[in-house]
Design an enzyme around this catalytic site. Structure first.
Site, PDB file in Angstrom:
ATOM      1  N   SER A  81       0.841  -1.182   0.000  1.00 50.79           N
ATOM      2  CA  SER A  81       0.000   0.000   0.000  1.00 50.79           C
ATOM      3  C   SER A  81       0.892   1.253   0.000  1.00 50.79           C
ATOM      4  CB  SER A  81      -0.963  -0.036   1.190  1.00 50.79           C
ATOM      5  OG  SER A  81      -1.985   0.912   1.046  1.00 50.79           O
TER       6      SER A  81
ATOM      7  N   ASP B  56     -10.100  -3.462  -5.351  1.00 52.21           N
ATOM      8  CA  ASP B  56      -9.451  -2.613  -4.347  1.00 52.21           C
ATOM      9  C   ASP B  56      -9.944  -1.179  -4.512  1.00 52.21           C
ATOM     10  OD1 ASP B  56      -7.741  -1.245  -2.644  1.00 52.21           O
ATOM     11  OD2 ASP B  56      -5.996  -2.444  -3.182  1.00 52.21           O
TER      12      ASP B  56
ATOM     13  N   HIS C  11      -8.548  -4.627  -1.074  1.00 48.34           N
ATOM     14  CA  HIS C  11      -7.245  -4.110  -0.672  1.00 48.34           C
ATOM     15  C   HIS C  11      -6.491  -5.099   0.210  1.00 48.34           C
ATOM     16  CE1 HIS C  11      -4.341  -0.907  -0.199  1.00 48.34           C
ATOM     17  NE2 HIS C  11      -4.404  -0.980   1.109  1.00 48.34           N
TER      18      HIS C  11
END
Length: 840
Positions: A660, A780, A812
């Site tokens: 991320s 996501d 995600h």
């Protein structure tokens, strides 16, 4: 230059001709007079046949390129699975009239939520339950929710939340079957299993009032921002629900829930830098929410309520507000307000200060103490309001306070680690009334429970630990539950008698397969990076398998960037190095079963606690965000280089990892210092940061401006982000060009540097750039699949050995179900080991 010619290839060398073919369709992105030509913007059309075909081809290419070590993937999965108790259960936790616990069974993807009724009001000892019993098999046991049943027919299934009425009859639950983080909430009568007709579709979260008669829930806008709260009366049509709060500022996210004492419905609305709390008594559900303290730009706060029982005049209670805020100190403080003498409206800073953080290194530090902002974050801090255990702490940040009927708990950070302090309630009453510092003691793992000498960090030994309070949902709980783990010690759940300091082990995670914690070592070093700051680094290794670490860390607490002489005859170890560095999130120590397979193969595991995270308090975060974001990347590169120069790690066998926002870190360091890494694994990476943050219509963008800056309206922010945004700088950009590289792409091995870009010709990027493995998910909503896919396409177009795994039915957090997740992490670790030259 690092020689990688002897490393095992990933199922053969990358063949540019074998890369999936992606069209180049120029798309102009213009801002502040600057135009960037993006050839892959067209992949945003998720439903187009062209994009779907490309996704299939990239997944096929990933499978083909990793097929050569399928045996290693399977072996790692087998090792992971064999070390875990597939049939297990959690320690029961008491809430109202029941003991709640989770059962996991061999072969099932999800844990089953179960409960047993308590035997009476004084029943505070968890019942002894046979782990091997089937769910609901013992007398009185009831299955509350079974995702294995509820999720049948879905490739993805995630439980968003469970809430119960006080009598245990009504269950409110939310599910996501797409990975989009939009949940459908339902209500069920647990007495007869009857499902009510009303459904709250595509919402963020919901809470049920204790009487089970009202639901409050948050709505999501088109950008996936929770922006409003609605009220629902159970048994009435959802169409009749009333909006009770609307947040008009797009920087703010809204949440709703019950206060700890369940006397109020609480709405919290906050940006990255500002927060506000609104409250409504639960016995007035149709009333109006009121702010406890009005919103102040740049100020964060939270509040909870408790009381000192029976110590007021004539034996009355003293009602209290416990206010946590940063109005006066950027590293937060806790104030306890006597509500007998303070009438609303309230103001931040009222009451008795119980704990206050260090201002050193903080942007607003000078307002607390002259010269504080210019001091190093790790400068020891003293404050007369603080408990003795916190005096001289480094990087001190206050994280919150909780008050129960029998004890008080304070959470804080110092020396780069989380800490918990506790004290009996009666002592807190005495200290409060006497206007003196509260006599907290530090909570430690072990049978004694408390620190030995009352000095800051006195619980620290050779272990790098995480400690946290949890599993105490009742105000009346007589003993404190807390968890403990380290990189080398499996997680423990313990229970503390705060009066005596006696700590009882309730459960320790079992690790099978001959695991012995004494075979592994963990050590904290501090690396002095290029601007002189000391960055904490956690190192973990197996003592009999990692030759380069034998004796190397003895007495070594600080490493400098200057070259050091490695031990004679010992080459550096293969290293897996990871970091995050954003949102003030701390990468704290924790045990991982999957990690053992890497350590057992001689891999050195390193966690770089880069700036941008919260390991050393608010200043650590501030120094790695917005126009200081460069520190995050430089910290990671400098630590990598220091470990390699010290002889701990081999550059030709170093693999970096981040996910991320940590994936942004990976993309940046790949551009800045490619010669320091053999491979980079980037999970759901935020690698097209500038494009995303320029577009306010995308999910989360406006709320992210407080974190990254606003490049849409501020040219300085735009120019700064353009220097580091990985996608447009890949494979090399103006900032990323390492010092000493000639036109062929060869380097003198120095990491970092800042010179003019060199025209990379004839596949030079592929020769110097590390191997890249990215993961992403089509659903996501936090980091759109578009970002990692475009990044991989750009790298492949330059001949870089880059692959991507694209989950079609996930979000995600990746796939759902523990066995699927175990297979994913085994694949990822197999790729990393293969790049390190370890193939079995």
């Amino acid at each position: 230059m690092t020689d990688r010619s002897n490393l095992a290839p990933i199922s053969g060398a990358a063949d540019v001709e074998a890369f999936p073919k992606a069209a180049h369709i120029p798309h102009e992105r213009t801002a502040h007079g600057d135009t960037f030509i993006d050839p892959y913007n067209w992949v945003r059309d998720k439903e187009s046949a062209q994009v779907q075909r490309l996704v299939r081809e990239e997944n096929d290419y990933y499978q083909a390129r990793t097929a050569g070590f399928d045996g290693l993937k399977q072996q790692l999965f087998k090792e992971l699975k064999s070390r875990i108790d597939e049939t297990d259960m959690s320690v029961p936790t008491r809430m109202d009239g029941y003991w709640y616990f989770v059962r996991t069974r061999e072969g099932l993807q999800y844990g089953v939520q179960c409960r047993l009724p308590i035997t009476g009001p004084d029943d505070w000892d968890p019942p002894q339950i046979n782990v091997d019993d089937a769910s609901g098999a013992i007398p009185g046991e009831q299955v509350v929710f079974d995702p294995n049943v509820e999720g049948k027919g879905h490739d993805f299934f995630r439980l968003g939340g469970l809430d119960l009425s006080r009598d245990g009859r009504w269950l409110l639950y939310g599910v996501d079957t797409a990975g989009s983080e939009r949940y459908d909430y339902h209500m069920r009568n647990l007495d007869d299993g009857h499902e009510l007709p009303e459904v709250f579709e595509g919402i963020a979260e919901a809470c049920l009032t204790p009487d089970g008669k009202w639901v409050f829930y948050t709505l999501l806008d088109e950008s996936w921002r929770p922006f409003a709260v609605k009220r629902h009366r159970v048994g009435t049509p959802v169409a009749d629900d009333v909006e009770v709060f609307h947040e008009g500022d797009a920087r703010f996210w809204v949440g709703v829930g019950l206060s700890f004492d369940e006397r109020n419905v609480v709405i919290g609305t906050s940006s990255k830098t500002t927060s506000e709390v609104l409250m409504l008594p639960v016995d007035e559900p149709e009333g109006e929410f009121r702010a406890f303290i009005a919103r102040q730009e740049g100020v964060e706060y939270d509040v909870s309520f408790a009381c000192f029982e029976g110590v007021g005049a004539d034996g009355s209670d003293i009602p209290l507000a416990l206010v946590y805020h940063n109005a006066k100190n950027p590293n937060f403080e806790v104030d306890v307000v006597d509500l007998r003498s303070h009438e609303p409206p309230y103001a931040l800073g009222e009451g008795t200060v119980v704990a206050v953080g260090s201002p050193y290194g903080c942007e607003r530090g000078n307002a607390v103490e002259a010269g504080a902002s210019g001091k190093r974050v790790g400068t020891p801090y003293r404050n007369g309001s603080n408990p003795e255990i916190m005096q001289n702490a480094r990087g001190l940040g206050i994280e919150g306070i909780s008050m129960y009927r029998h004890f008080v708990v304070l959470s804080y950070r110092c020396n780069g680690l989380p800490h918990v302090a506790v004290m009996p309630k009666r002592d807190a009453q005495q200290d409060f009334l006497a206007h003196r510092p509260w006599r907290f003691r530090e909570l430690c793992a072990g049978e004694t429970g408390f620190d030995v000498d009352g000095q800051v960090g006195s619980c620290e030994d050779e272990h790098l630990y995480s400690i946290a309070v949890g599993g105490n949902p009742s105000y009346d709980v007589p003993r404190l539950r807390y968890s403990f783990s380290s990189y080398t010690r499996p997680g423990e759940l313990r229970e503390l008698d705060v009066d005596t300091g006696t700590s009882r082990l309730l459960k320790r995670a079992k690790v099978h397969g001959g695991f012995d914690a004494d075979d592994y070592r963990e050590h904290r070093v501090w690396v002095r990076v290029r601007d002189g700051e000391l960055v904490p680094v956690s190192l973990v290794w197996r003592s009999d398998r990692c030759e380069s670490m034998q004796g190397c860390t003895d007495g070594v607490d600080v490493l400098d960037l200057q070259p050091t002489q490695p031990s004679d005859g010992i080459s550096g170890a293969p290293m897996f190095i990871t970091g995050y560095g954003a949102y003030e999130v701390s990468s704290d120590p924790g045990f991982s079963v999957a990690r053992l397979s890497m350590l057992d193969r001689g891999v050195l595991y390193a966690v770089v606690h880069v700036r941008g995270g919260g390991e050393m308090g608010r200043a650590w975060y501030e120094q790695g965000r917005r126009l200081a974001k460069r520190h995050t990347f430089e910290d990671f590169v400098d630590v990598t280089m220091a470990l390699q120069r010290a002889g701990f790690a081999d550059p030709a066998r170093t693999v970096a990892n981040g996910g991320s926002a940590g994936g942004l870190l990976m993309g940046a360091v790949a551009n800045i210092a490619p010669q320091c890494y053999a491979g980079i694994e980037a999970d759901v990476p935020f690698v097209d940061a500038l494009t995303s943050i320029l577009d306010p219509s995308l999910p989360l963008t406006v709320t992210e401006w407080d974190e990254w800056g606003d490049p849409l309206h501020n040219k300085d922010v735009y120019d700064y982000m353009k220097l580091y945004s990985p996608y447009e700088n890949a494979p090399f950009g103006p900032w990323g060009e390492p010092a000493g590289r000639d036109e062929s792409g060869r380097s003198d091995g120095e990491c970092g540097g800042e010179i003019e870009a060199v025209d990379m010709k004839d596949g030079a990027a592929a020769r110097i750039y590390p191997k890249i493995f990215a993961t992403t998910s089509m659903n996501d909503t936090r980091v759109l699949y578009v970002e990692p896919l475009k990044w991989i396409l750009r790298l492949q177009s330059q001949g870089v050995d880059a692959i991507v795994r694209i989950e079609v039915d996930a979000g995600h957090g990746g796939t759902s179900g523990r066995y699927k997740q175990w297979k994913e992490v085994s694949e990822e670790n197999a790729w990393c080991l293969n790049v390190m030259g370890i193939d079995r």
